[in-house]
Design an enzyme around this catalytic site. Structure first.
Site, short mmCIF file in Angstrom:
data_model
loop_
_atom_site.label_atom_id
_atom_site.label_comp_id
_atom_site.label_asym_id
_atom_site.label_seq_id
_atom_site.Cartn_x
_atom_site.Cartn_y
_atom_site.Cartn_z
N ARG A 125 -5.50 -5.03 1.50
CA ARG A 125 -6.03 -5.23 0.15
C ARG A 125 -4.91 -5.22 -0.89
NH1 ARG A 125 -8.66 -1.09 -3.38
NH2 ARG A 125 -9.63 -2.21 -5.09
N HIS A 154 -4.22 -8.39 -3.27
CA HIS A 154 -4.33 -8.31 -4.73
C HIS A 154 -2.99 -8.54 -5.42
CE1 HIS A 154 -8.50 -6.28 -5.22
NE2 HIS A 154 -8.46 -7.01 -4.15
N TRP A 183 -18.65 -4.00 5.54
CA TRP A 183 -19.26 -5.30 5.80
C TRP A 183 -19.64 -5.46 7.27
CZ3 TRP A 183 -15.31 -4.64 2.29
CH2 TRP A 183 -15.48 -5.19 1.01
#
Length: 356
Positions: free
Chosen positions: A114, A118, A257
């Site tokens: 992540r 980002h 998820w």
């Protein structure tokens, strides 16, 4: 369950995996539950939501790092790192990914991915600003942007690595961390090339350049087209949501998820198509939960991929073919990780060996 999953995952690793080979991953998936990779975990994992300082002068794809040998009057030495030096950095990161069982699902892999995502996803092709060349998330206000909540943990995790290998720039280190995370979580091989330069606070990008998980397909296209991606690439990048989970104290959303948030598979696409999803009844922002176990979640931006006809075509293709997903995911994540980087001509891409 999380500990057993990690132990089994490590046992499946081989010393020389060809790109996109599926043998260990097939064995893992066939040993799983409900046609997915593993049982629902009981702990929490780091969010990899794609929605939700000094370096050296960089020449010919490697950093020329100057240092003093002995006294201050000594002639500065020049260190030009090679492949094996970056492999050593990779190995250091990989060896520490699962050092803390109390951290989420026991792996820092998702939060490192992540961070790399980002750091790269701020790119604007029209202005040439943003992207992975700079590591400007070290500074406020970029570090305080809502989409970057919780990423201090990833930056702090990499600080000891930076101290051990001071010649590598933060920009290259963060991306190498993302590459390591993908490969060590049984994903495809991700070619990597160094050459990013760190920037100061003046290089910080404005807020709002990263995807918002509460939005729909128009927003996704606005965000990703700005970076230079097409519909197929948008859906391929979304497959990173097979990893990690959201946290109420960061993104505001909650849950994983997939049932295997530390192993990269195409389960994200399968779940989107095969599970029944309903609105979650809670005090947080609008999100979906699977009707059967209520342990999984999808964001409105995730559901947009099956609500939009063009996006759904690619969701169906990736759900049906894990090898195709790995091939396309590798290509698009390399593109993402290199946004905004002026690599010198002829800079070589390397593929690192996974930790044994």
């Amino acid at each position: 369950m999380a500990s057993a999953t990690r132990t089994f995952t490590r046992a499946l690793r081989t010393s020389a995996r060809p790109a996109f080979s599926a043998a260990p991953r097939v064995a893992f998936r066939q040993g799983g539950r409900r046609f997915y990779s593993s049982e629902a975990p009981s702990k929490t994992s780091s969010s990899v939501g794609i929605w939700a300082a000094a370096g050296g002068a960089l020449v010919a794809g490697g950093a020329y790092w100057f240092y003093q040998n002995g006294s201050s009057s000594a002639t500065p030495k020049v260190f030009t790192p090679k492949f094996e030096d970056y492999q050593a950095v990779y190995n250091e990161i990989a060896s520490r990914l699962e050092e803390n069982d109390s951290w989420d699902d026991g792996s820092y892999g998702p939060v490192l991915l992540r961070l790399a995502w980002h750091a790269s996803g701020t790119y604007d092709k029209e202005t040439g600003t943003g992207g992975s060349n700079g590591a400007t998330m070290r500074f406020a206000p970029e570090s305080d942007h809502g989409a970057n909540a919780g990423l201090k943990a990833a930056r702090d995790f990499l600080e000891p690595v930076k101290a051990k290998f001071p010649w590598i720039t933060y920009s290259d280190l963060w991306i190498l961390g993302g590459v390591c995370a993908i490969q060590e979580m049984l994903g495809p091989q991700i070619p990597y090339r160094p050459g990013r330069q760190d920037k100061d606070v003046a290089g910080c990008t404005p807020d709002g350049r990263l995807p918002d998980g509460s939005r729909g397909h128009d927003h996704l296209r606005d965000i990703f087209y700005r970076m230079g991606f097409n519909d197929q690439e948008i859906v391929a990048l979304a497959g990173a949501h097979a990893l990690g989970r959201c946290h109420p104290d960061r993104s505001g959303f909650s849950g994983p998820w997939t049932f295997s948030p530390t192993v990269l598979t195409n389960d994200y696409y399968k779940l989107l198509l095969e599970e029944k999803w309903q609105w979650k009844k809670w005090n947080g922002p609008k999100q979906y939960e699977d009707k059967k176990t209520k342990s999984l979640m999808m964001l409105p931006a995730d559901m947009a991929l099956v609500q939009d006809k063009k996006f759904k075509e690619w969701v169906q293709k990736y759900a049906a073919d894990n090898d195709l997903f790995f091939k396309d995911f590798s290509a698009v994540i390399v593109k993402l990780f290199e946004l905004g980087v002026p690599f010198p001509e002829g800079t070589e891409r390397w593929v690192f060996k996974t930790l044994q």
